[in-house]
Each structure stands twice: as structure tokens, then as C-alpha cells.
Design an enzyme around this catalytic site. Structure first.
Site, PDB file in Angstrom:
ATOM      1  N   ASN A   6     -47.453 -10.851 -72.473  1.00  0.00           N
ATOM      2  CA  ASN A   6     -46.554 -11.906 -72.009  1.00  0.00           C
ATOM      3  C   ASN A   6     -47.367 -12.911 -71.188  1.00  0.00           C
ATOM      4  OD1 ASN A   6     -44.644 -13.445 -70.684  1.00  0.00           O
ATOM      5  ND2 ASN A   6     -43.368 -11.720 -70.062  1.00  0.00           N
ATOM      6  N   CYS A  30     -41.033 -17.960 -67.203  1.00  0.00           N
ATOM      7  CA  CYS A  30     -41.346 -17.855 -68.636  1.00  0.00           C
ATOM      8  C   CYS A  30     -40.608 -18.886 -69.485  1.00  0.00           C
ATOM      9  CB  CYS A  30     -41.035 -16.450 -69.139  1.00  0.00           C
ATOM     10  SG  CYS A  30     -41.960 -15.199 -68.255  1.00  0.00           S
ATOM     11  N   HIS A  84     -40.180 -16.595 -76.887  1.00  0.00           N
ATOM     12  CA  HIS A  84     -41.064 -16.181 -75.790  1.00  0.00           C
ATOM     13  C   HIS A  84     -41.516 -14.748 -76.064  1.00  0.00           C
ATOM     14  CE1 HIS A  84     -42.699 -15.172 -72.006  1.00  0.00           C
ATOM     15  NE2 HIS A  84     -41.678 -14.436 -71.599  1.00  0.00           N
TER      16      HIS A  84
END
Ligand code: UT7
Length: 320
Positions: A274, A117, A244
Site C-alpha cells: 500500500n 490514501c 487503491h
């Protein structure tokens, strides 16, 4: 004296697949509820790619638009780097070479990076270094995920959290520091590698969510604090905080610790879930598309993911 050059974000773009999946869709197959998912994560929907789409095909769509928005020709692109945890192939060819070929980029370097990520922040640091060293002038960076291809749809603790999508940016040379990527902090600690990964035995994503959750808040808050103080800036100087998009509670906790005005925090986690390496460029593109993002805005980015890896960046937007 040799003139110093800087790296600057010249364009941003994203691509979201068509199929929207709501929390209630998961209620049909799992012991979960819309109420639990919203309360613990903020996520309401996510988008999943179709069977004939791959992370590189999503990445290609965003990359094509990023080149157009940068007002460049294909031949101007000196290198393409892609970050993904859900590549088309196990080890090769890389998504970057597949996307390059589709775009018509010939005989230019292309490779993938694996930093989960945190991928987009790692990409920024690479593009900045290559440009400031004067090796290249225009670098296309792409974060592209078909997370659904590595999800275990029987694991309620992970499969409701992730979504598919892609985001891309062109990073170009500039002489103006006030239009540049001011700083990028990246780091990693393999001590925590067991907390989040895709073991070869299953090829599916496994996560110890609660442990990651606590580490994420602590690490992000100190990382963001550090990059601000290193650059003699405070959260008051920031136009937009673009974290994020993993969990609304993590984002809000970090926002409170760094004392940033809530209206400056960009949130897309409710809509997209996500999307790993794609989440930050998708969130930048969200405020670009709704015309909130202006040239000269100072952006603060942060990310955290499997590895563990993490990073932050301070940059002026220069893409209109
Ligand atoms: O992007 C890369 C980095 N990843 C992250 O940053 C993710 C970080 N972690 C998180 O976002 C959160 O830890 C989660 C959303 C994954 C989980 O939230 P939590 O508040 O940490 O819950 P938990 O893992 O402590 O689980 C609490 C309970 C458990 O039940 P018991 O053991 O208390 O009976 C879980 O089994 O919630 C249960 N649970 C669920 N219940 C309904 C876990 N997933 C679900 C679900 N629906 N989907």
C-alpha cells in the site's frame, strides 16, 4: 456563448525506490509469516526508500517524467499540488514547494493536501475544478510517500502493509469531453478518524485494520456504484478498474460487487504494497509502461483512507 472546457489527463509517471523488501525479511524481526501476509493481503514485496531519499525526492522523480511525457516545458506548468501522509517536514514547507523548486518551476502556486490514501482522487477533483473554471491550463499533481518514515516496525498489524513510491500526472485543458475526466466523487466522515492516523504522541501510523477493512468494502462498493449510475455507465463500459492498492481481498470483494471482469482490474499490491496517495498513479503507470493502456480507454478509479476519506473517478486516458 462561452465555450466549455474540460480537464484531461495528459501524462502519467511513477517512481519506485530501489530497495525491495520481501515478506520473509519481516519474519526475521516480527512474529509474522509470508503465508499470513499473502493470504490476508496479497502483498509479497514492497520497496523502501533509502535514508537519503524523502517523499519529495521520490515525488520529484515521478513529476519530472510526467512533464516530459506530457511534452510540456517547465514554464507551462501553472500549479503543483502534492498529496502525502509522509511529508518531508512536519507542517512546512510543503512537499509541493520543494518539488516545484527542484523542477525549476518559479513563482507558481504549490501546496500539499492531506487526505491519506484517497489523495490522488482528491487531487483529480481539485485539478478538474481549477481547469474547468479556466483559472489554470496545466496542473501537475503528485502523490508521494515515504510511508516507511511513519511506520512502527514493531507493529506487525501495520508495518508489513505499506510501501514507498510516487506517482504524478499532468492534467490539462481540452475542448473534447470524450478525452476528459468525466467525474470525480470525493467524500469524508470524521466519525471514523480514530481508526487510522499518526498521533502526535508517536508520529507513527496506527490502524484498526479490521474495522477499516469492513468499512472500506461497503463504502467503496456504494461509491463506485453511484458514480457509474450517475454517468449512465455500467462496469461493462470500463476499460480498466484501478482501485487503491491496500488489500487484494478488498479489491476483489469490490470487483465482485460491481461485477467487473477480473482481467480489467489493475493489481500492483502484490509488488508494491500500500503506497497510500501514490498507489493509484503508480498502478496507472504500470499499465502505461506495459503498453496495455491506450488513448481513449475509460478508467474507473477508487480509493479509501485515513480520515476517513474516500472517492472515485471516471476518466478517459488521453496521454499518448
Ligand atoms: O489504505 C488505507 C486503508 N487501509 C486498509 O484498507 C487496510 C484495511 N485492513 C486490512 O487490510 C486488514 O484488516 C489487515 C490486513 C490489516 C488485517 O487482516 P484481518 O483479516 O482483518 O486480520 P485481523 O486484524 O482481524 O487480525 C487477525 C489476527 C490477529 O490475531 P488474533 O487476535 O486473532 O490472535 C492479529 O493479531 O492476525 C494477527 N495479525 C498477524 N499475524 C501475523 C495481524 N497482523 C499480523 C501479521 N502476521 N503481520
Amino acid at each position: 456563448m462561452k465555450e466549455k472546457v474540460y480537464a484531461s489527463i495528459k501524462s502519467i509517471a511513477s517512481y519506485v525506490p530501489k530497495n525491495c523488501v520481501s515478506n520473509t525479511d519481516f519474519e526475521k524481526t516480527l512474529d509474522t509469516s509470508d503465508e499470513w501476509i499473502v493470504r490476508r493481503t496479497g502483498i509479497k514485496t514492497r520497496y523502501f526508500a533509502s535514508d537519503n531519499e524523502t517523499s519529495s525526492s521520490l515525488g520529484y522523480e515521478s513529476a519530472k517524467l510526467a512533464i516530459e511525457r506530457a511534452n510540456l516545458n517547465i514554464d507551462d506548468i501553472d500549479m503543483l499540488i502534492c498529496a502525502t501522509l509522509s511529508p518531508d517536514y512536519l507542517t512546512m514547507p510543503s512537499n509541493a514547494v520543494i518539488i516545484s523548486h527542484k523542477l525549476g518551476i518559479h513563482n507558481k502556486p504549490a501546496f500539499d493536501i492531506s487526505s491519506a490514501c484517497s489523495g490522488f482522487i482528491y487531487l483529480l477533483s481539485l485539478a478538474k475544478a481549477y481547469i474547468e473554471s479556466k483559472m489554470y491550463k496545466n496542473i501537475l499533481i503528485v502523490g508521494a510517500e515515504k510511508a516507511s518514515s511513519v511506520l512502527d516496525f514493531s507493529d506487525r498489524g501495520t508495518c508489513v502493509l505499506f510501501g514507498d513510491g510516487a506517482g504524478a500526472a499532468v492534467i490539462s485543458q481540452t475542448n473534447d469531453k470524450n478525452k476528459s475526466i468525466l467525474d470525480v466523487n470525493i467524500s469524508a466522515n470524521g466519525k471514523y478518524s480514530e481508526l487510522l492516523g499518526t498521533p502526535r504522541t508517536t508520529n507513527k501510523l496506527q490502524m484498526k485494520g479490521n474495522e477499516i477493512f469492513k468499512l472500506a468494502i461497503k463504502t467503496l462498493a456504494s461509491d463506485v456504484g453511484e458514480i457509474l449510475s450517475k454517468n449512465n455507465l455500467s462496469s461493462k463500459d470500463i476499460s480498466f478498474f484501478i482501485p487503491h492498492q491496500a488489500n487484494l481481498r478488498i479489491i476483489n470483494a469490490v470487483g465482485e460487487i460491481i461485477d467487473i471482469e477480473p482481467s480489467k482490474i489493475v493489481l500492483t499490491v502484490q509488488k508494491y504494497g500500500n503506497t497510500s496517495a501514490a498507489s493509484i498513479p503508480m498502478a496507472i503507470d504500470e499499465i502505461y509502461n506495459d503498453k496495455r493502456l491506450k488513448n481513449g480507454d475509460l478508467l474507473l478509479l477508487d480509493a479509501f483512507g485515513g480520515g476517513l476519506t474516500w472517492g472515485s473517478s471516471l476518466l478517459y486516458f488521453n496521454g499518448n
